[in-house]
Scaffold this motif. Structure first.
Motif, PDB file in Angstrom:
ATOM      1  N   GLN A 155      16.129   9.957  -0.143  1.00 56.93           N
ATOM      2  CA  GLN A 155      16.717  11.057  -0.919  1.00 56.93           C
ATOM      3  C   GLN A 155      15.681  12.105  -1.327  1.00 56.93           C
ATOM      4  OE1 GLN A 155      17.961   9.703  -4.964  1.00 56.93           O
ATOM      5  NE2 GLN A 155      17.139   7.730  -4.311  1.00 56.93           N
ATOM      6  N   TYR A 156      14.392  11.713  -1.350  1.00 58.11           N
ATOM      7  CA  TYR A 156      13.332  12.682  -1.679  1.00 58.11           C
ATOM      8  C   TYR A 156      12.707  13.267  -0.415  1.00 58.11           C
ATOM      9  CZ  TYR A 156      13.625   9.921  -5.970  1.00 58.11           C
ATOM     10  OH  TYR A 156      14.081   9.252  -7.071  1.00 58.11           O
ATOM     11  N   GLY A 157      13.087  12.767   0.751  1.00 61.56           N
ATOM     12  CA  GLY A 157      12.533  13.256   2.012  1.00 61.56           C
ATOM     13  C   GLY A 157      11.118  12.774   2.272  1.00 61.56           C
ATOM     14  N   GLY A 158      10.669  11.786   1.537  1.00 59.96           N
ATOM     15  CA  GLY A 158       9.314  11.247   1.714  1.00 59.96           C
ATOM     16  C   GLY A 158       9.030  10.248   0.599  1.00 59.96           C
ATOM     17  N   VAL A 159       7.862   9.622   0.654  1.00 55.81           N
ATOM     18  CA  VAL A 159       7.568   8.602  -0.361  1.00 55.81           C
ATOM     19  C   VAL A 159       7.234   9.268  -1.702  1.00 55.81           C
ATOM     20  CG1 VAL A 159       6.071   6.681  -0.987  1.00 55.81           C
ATOM     21  CG2 VAL A 159       6.712   7.018   1.395  1.00 55.81           C
ATOM     22  N   SER A 165       0.804  -1.233   0.000  1.00 59.69           N
ATOM     23  CA  SER A 165       0.000   0.000   0.000  1.00 59.69           C
ATOM     24  C   SER A 165       0.830   1.273   0.000  1.00 59.69           C
ATOM     25  CB  SER A 165      -0.942   0.013   1.204  1.00 59.69           C
ATOM     26  OG  SER A 165      -0.202   0.152   2.392  1.00 59.69           O
ATOM     27  N   CYS A 166       2.076   1.168   0.440  1.00 59.89           N
ATOM     28  CA  CYS A 166       2.884   2.398   0.520  1.00 59.89           C
ATOM     29  C   CYS A 166       4.295   2.114   0.014  1.00 59.89           C
ATOM     30  CB  CYS A 166       2.865   2.917   1.955  1.00 59.89           C
ATOM     31  SG  CYS A 166       3.558   4.556   2.124  1.00 59.89           S
ATOM     32  N   ASP A 167       5.270   2.065   0.897  1.00 59.25           N
ATOM     33  CA  ASP A 167       6.644   1.879   0.412  1.00 59.25           C
ATOM     34  C   ASP A 167       7.306   0.615   0.956  1.00 59.25           C
ATOM     35  OD1 ASP A 167       6.757   2.880   2.976  1.00 59.25           O
ATOM     36  OD2 ASP A 167       8.481   4.175   2.614  1.00 59.25           O
ATOM     37  N   GLU A 168       6.476  -0.341   1.403  1.00 53.41           N
ATOM     38  CA  GLU A 168       7.027  -1.644   1.761  1.00 53.41           C
ATOM     39  C   GLU A 168       6.400  -2.698   0.861  1.00 53.41           C
ATOM     40  OE1 GLU A 168       6.563   0.068   4.998  1.00 53.41           O
ATOM     41  OE2 GLU A 168       8.739   0.177   5.270  1.00 53.41           O
ATOM     42  N   THR A 169       7.237  -3.530   0.250  1.00 58.42           N
ATOM     43  CA  THR A 169       6.720  -4.646  -0.526  1.00 58.42           C
ATOM     44  C   THR A 169       6.805  -5.860   0.384  1.00 58.42           C
ATOM     45  OG1 THR A 169       7.939  -3.663  -2.365  1.00 58.42           O
ATOM     46  CG2 THR A 169       6.891  -5.799  -2.783  1.00 58.42           C
ATOM     47  N   ALA A 170       5.652  -6.485   0.670  1.00 61.51           N
ATOM     48  CA  ALA A 170       5.683  -7.528   1.690  1.00 61.51           C
ATOM     49  C   ALA A 170       4.805  -8.707   1.333  1.00 61.51           C
ATOM     50  CB  ALA A 170       5.253  -6.948   3.036  1.00 61.51           C
ATOM     51  N   ALA A 171       5.266  -9.899   1.744  1.00 64.68           N
ATOM     52  CA  ALA A 171       4.485 -11.126   1.564  1.00 64.68           C
ATOM     53  C   ALA A 171       4.702 -11.999   2.801  1.00 64.68           C
ATOM     54  CB  ALA A 171       4.937 -11.866   0.310  1.00 64.68           C
ATOM     55  N   ALA A 172       3.668 -12.765   3.149  1.00 60.68           N
ATOM     56  CA  ALA A 172       3.750 -13.599   4.355  1.00 60.68           C
ATOM     57  C   ALA A 172       2.814 -14.782   4.212  1.00 60.68           C
ATOM     58  CB  ALA A 172       3.352 -12.787   5.588  1.00 60.68           C
ATOM     59  N   VAL A 173       3.122 -15.835   4.952  1.00 60.08           N
ATOM     60  CA  VAL A 173       2.202 -16.968   5.035  1.00 60.08           C
ATOM     61  C   VAL A 173       1.813 -17.120   6.495  1.00 60.08           C
ATOM     62  CG1 VAL A 173       1.877 -19.437   4.647  1.00 60.08           C
ATOM     63  CG2 VAL A 173       3.330 -18.119   3.081  1.00 60.08           C
ATOM     64  N   VAL A 174       0.497 -17.121   6.745  1.00 61.11           N
ATOM     65  CA  VAL A 174      -0.004 -17.169   8.126  1.00 61.11           C
ATOM     66  C   VAL A 174      -1.096 -18.224   8.247  1.00 61.11           C
ATOM     67  CG1 VAL A 174      -1.146 -15.844   9.965  1.00 61.11           C
ATOM     68  CG2 VAL A 174       0.544 -14.725   8.506  1.00 61.11           C
ATOM     69  N   GLU A 175      -1.025 -18.996   9.317  1.00 59.32           N
ATOM     70  CA  GLU A 175      -2.058 -20.003   9.584  1.00 59.32           C
ATOM     71  C   GLU A 175      -3.041 -19.494  10.632  1.00 59.32           C
ATOM     72  OE1 GLU A 175       0.321 -24.153   8.612  1.00 59.32           O
ATOM     73  OE2 GLU A 175      -0.115 -23.650  10.699  1.00 59.32           O
ATOM     74  N   ASP A 176      -4.315 -19.632  10.339  1.00 62.44           N
ATOM     75  CA  ASP A 176      -5.391 -19.295  11.287  1.00 62.44           C
ATOM     76  C   ASP A 176      -5.260 -17.904  11.905  1.00 62.44           C
ATOM     77  OD1 ASP A 176      -6.485 -21.759  10.809  1.00 62.44           O
ATOM     78  OD2 ASP A 176      -5.442 -22.728  12.468  1.00 62.44           O
ATOM     79  N   GLY A 177      -4.776 -16.965  11.124  1.00 60.12           N
ATOM     80  CA  GLY A 177      -4.665 -15.579  11.590  1.00 60.12           C
ATOM     81  C   GLY A 177      -3.697 -15.390  12.722  1.00 60.12           C
ATOM     82  N   SER A 236       5.703   2.703  -6.776  1.00 53.01           N
ATOM     83  CA  SER A 236       4.975   1.771  -7.623  1.00 53.01           C
ATOM     84  C   SER A 236       5.930   0.921  -8.469  1.00 53.01           C
ATOM     85  CB  SER A 236       4.025   2.583  -8.515  1.00 53.01           C
ATOM     86  OG  SER A 236       3.408   1.750  -9.427  1.00 53.01           O
ATOM     87  N   ARG A 237       6.889   1.584  -9.097  1.00 51.29           N
ATOM     88  CA  ARG A 237       7.831   0.860  -9.959  1.00 51.29           C
ATOM     89  C   ARG A 237       8.671  -0.133  -9.145  1.00 51.29           C
ATOM     90  NH1 ARG A 237      11.134   5.025 -12.456  1.00 51.29           N
ATOM     91  NH2 ARG A 237       9.383   6.439 -12.255  1.00 51.29           N
ATOM     92  N   GLN A 238       9.031   0.289  -7.942  1.00 51.07           N
ATOM     93  CA  GLN A 238       9.834  -0.574  -7.088  1.00 51.07           C
ATOM     94  C   GLN A 238       9.045  -1.815  -6.652  1.00 51.07           C
ATOM     95  OE1 GLN A 238      12.972   0.204  -6.909  1.00 51.07           O
ATOM     96  NE2 GLN A 238      13.441  -1.675  -5.771  1.00 51.07           N
ATOM     97  N   HIS A 239       7.751  -1.633  -6.387  1.00 46.83           N
ATOM     98  CA  HIS A 239       6.910  -2.787  -6.031  1.00 46.83           C
ATOM     99  C   HIS A 239       6.922  -3.808  -7.168  1.00 46.83           C
ATOM    100  CE1 HIS A 239       5.319  -1.369  -2.280  1.00 46.83           C
ATOM    101  NE2 HIS A 239       4.701  -0.336  -2.787  1.00 46.83           N
ATOM    102  N   SER A 279       0.593   2.062  -5.909  1.00 47.77           N
ATOM    103  CA  SER A 279       1.240   0.986  -5.149  1.00 47.77           C
ATOM    104  C   SER A 279       0.256  -0.152  -4.912  1.00 47.77           C
ATOM    105  CB  SER A 279       1.736   1.514  -3.797  1.00 47.77           C
ATOM    106  OG  SER A 279       2.837   2.359  -3.972  1.00 47.77           O
ATOM    107  N   LEU A 280      -0.971   0.209  -4.524  1.00 44.71           N
ATOM    108  CA  LEU A 280      -1.988  -0.820  -4.247  1.00 44.71           C
ATOM    109  C   LEU A 280      -2.216  -1.726  -5.447  1.00 44.71           C
ATOM    110  CD1 LEU A 280      -4.583   1.456  -2.400  1.00 44.71           C
ATOM    111  CD2 LEU A 280      -3.395  -0.493  -1.375  1.00 44.71           C
ATOM    112  N   VAL A 281      -2.275  -1.145  -6.656  1.00 45.73           N
ATOM    113  CA  VAL A 281      -2.621  -1.963  -7.832  1.00 45.73           C
ATOM    114  C   VAL A 281      -1.566  -3.027  -8.113  1.00 45.73           C
ATOM    115  CG1 VAL A 281      -4.122  -0.300  -8.988  1.00 45.73           C
ATOM    116  CG2 VAL A 281      -1.682  -0.322  -9.517  1.00 45.73           C
ATOM    117  N   VAL A 282      -0.339  -2.779  -7.719  1.00 46.24           N
ATOM    118  CA  VAL A 282       0.703  -3.776  -7.986  1.00 46.24           C
ATOM    119  C   VAL A 282       0.419  -5.050  -7.178  1.00 46.24           C
ATOM    120  CG1 VAL A 282       3.169  -4.307  -7.906  1.00 46.24           C
ATOM    121  CG2 VAL A 282       2.414  -1.992  -8.482  1.00 46.24           C
TER     122      VAL A 282
END
Ligand code: KG4
Ligand code: ZN
Length: 354
Positions: free
Chosen positions: A53-57, A24-36, A63-66, A102-105
């Motif tokens: 270097q830009y002082g913010g997202v 959703s923002c500037d972290e690309t993340a994936a995880a596997v979780v059982e039963d929450g 998006s490209r980085q995702h 970012s979300l669409v990726v």
């Protein structure tokens, strides 16, 4: 406790294993979780060094980085969990709120995998997911049991400051939110004013450790009886003080300014949350989101609260996909299966969840 939504204990229906995806923002993340609850893997690729270097997202860069990172991260998450997609029951993916590009990726990746592997897809609200980080297993929990309802949740991140009454699983009443800057955004903006690096939260926290929080008396915005927050007046007060001090020949007392600013933010967050917990007869308090990583905020909650306070371990405060799979599990259990044409919802408030 779960009567209303009829969520029976997991053991009665067998393990549900979800792949979580968060972009959703500037972290690309994936995880596997059982039963929450049980994290088989939780992989996060932060773009923070790129955006510093830009002082913010920088949204286009995020998006490209995702796009570049998402597949390697997914592979790592499956590898670390020692499973393949055949062992997964569904894909929980962040649908919003967040940056549209970012979300669409994440969403398109989830749709592709779902289609190719005939898996259901569950679109998850990012704020709800921050709340469900409290149900994930961790050896560092502040309370050694699941949260009890009704509870008051304080979600404080770079984009949100929300005070929420949660009366059951997946059932929220938004009591208040920020009228202007989010708490994390205020940390980021004030850090920039003080010449500290991005992201501002950890930088201010570090500077504040050597500062005097009583050096400057910055305003606390109580907004009378409202449960809302406002941090822009505080930010302006810091700016005015910095401008005044810059006219002198003395070096800017960055540590004192950081400590005084941080104390002002924390006092309002803690006081309003504790007041809401009393007013709504809460069993528990839960804090979540990037700002809940703040050491002083954590300490004050633990010191001042008469209610048990669930605070995620540091690795689960900031954005991650385990929390997406965690919230996705409860959505899965009540039968949510989304169509493959769902859109990203960049402004999706938690109050509109049903
Ligand atoms: O939840 P998160 O990772 O992303 C969003 O959903 O926004 O939160 C990021 C925010 C940033 O504004 C960052 O400055 C803040 O959380 N943050 C902190 C700390 N660590 C991260 N704020 C205060 N103290 C910290 N230690
Ligand atoms: Zn977040």
């Amino acid at each position: 406790m779960n009567d209303k939504l009829n969520i029976s204990p997991p053991s009665q229906e067998g393990t549900v294993r979800l792949l979580g995806i968060e972009t959703s923002c500037d972290e690309t993340a994936a995880a596997v979780v059982e039963d929450g609850k049980k994290m088989l893997s939780n992989v996060v690729a932060s773009q923070v060094d790129i955006h510093a270097q830009y002082g913010g997202v920088f949204p286009e860069v995020a998006s490209r980085q995702h796009v570049i990172t998402i597949y390697p991260i997914l592979e790592q998450a499956l590898q670390q969990a020692h499973i393949t997609l055949e062992d997964v029951d569904g894909i929980a993916v962040t649908r919003g709120p967040g940056l549209a590009g970012s979300l669409v990726v994440g969403l398109n990746t989830a749709k592709g995998i779902a289609l190719a592997n005939q898996l259901p897809i569950i679109g998850v609200n990012h704020l709800e997911a921050h709340i469900y980080s409290a149900w994930l297993d961790s050896t560092e929990q502040t309370v050694e049991r699941d949260p009890k309802f009704p509870l008051i949740a304080l979600i404080v991140s770079g984009g949100h400051s929300e005070l929420v009454l949660m009366t059951d699983h997946l059932t929220y009443q938004r009591l208040g939110s920020t009228l202007d800057d989010a708490a994390g955004e205020a940390f980021d903006k004030v850090a920039r004013l003080l010449g500290l690096e991005y992201p501002g939260g950890p930088a201010i926290q570090q500077a504040a450790e050597s500062g005097n929080e009583r050096a400057f008396s910055f305003p606390r915005s109580w907004l009378n009886d409202s449960w809302d927050f406002s941090f822009s007046g505080l930010k302006t007060a810091v700016l005015r003080e910095v401008r005044r001090l810059e006219k002198t020949d003395l070096p800017l007392p960055v540590n004192d300014l950081a400590a005084s600013f941080q104390a002002a933010v924390i006092e309002v967050l803690v006081t309003k949350t504790l007041r809401a917990a009393k007013e709504f007869n809460a069993e528990d308090i839960l804090i979540a989101g990037g700002v809940s990583a703040n050491t002083s905020l954590r300490q004050q909650f633990l010191e001042l609260s008469e209610f048990p306070v669930h605070i995620p371990p540091l690795s689960l405060c900031t954005d991650n996909a385990a929390m997406i799979a965690g919230a996705g599990y409860y959505r899965y259990r009540v039968g949510q299966r989304d169509d493959l044409d769902i859109d990203a919802l960049p402004n999706w408030p938690i109050s509109e969840l049903v």
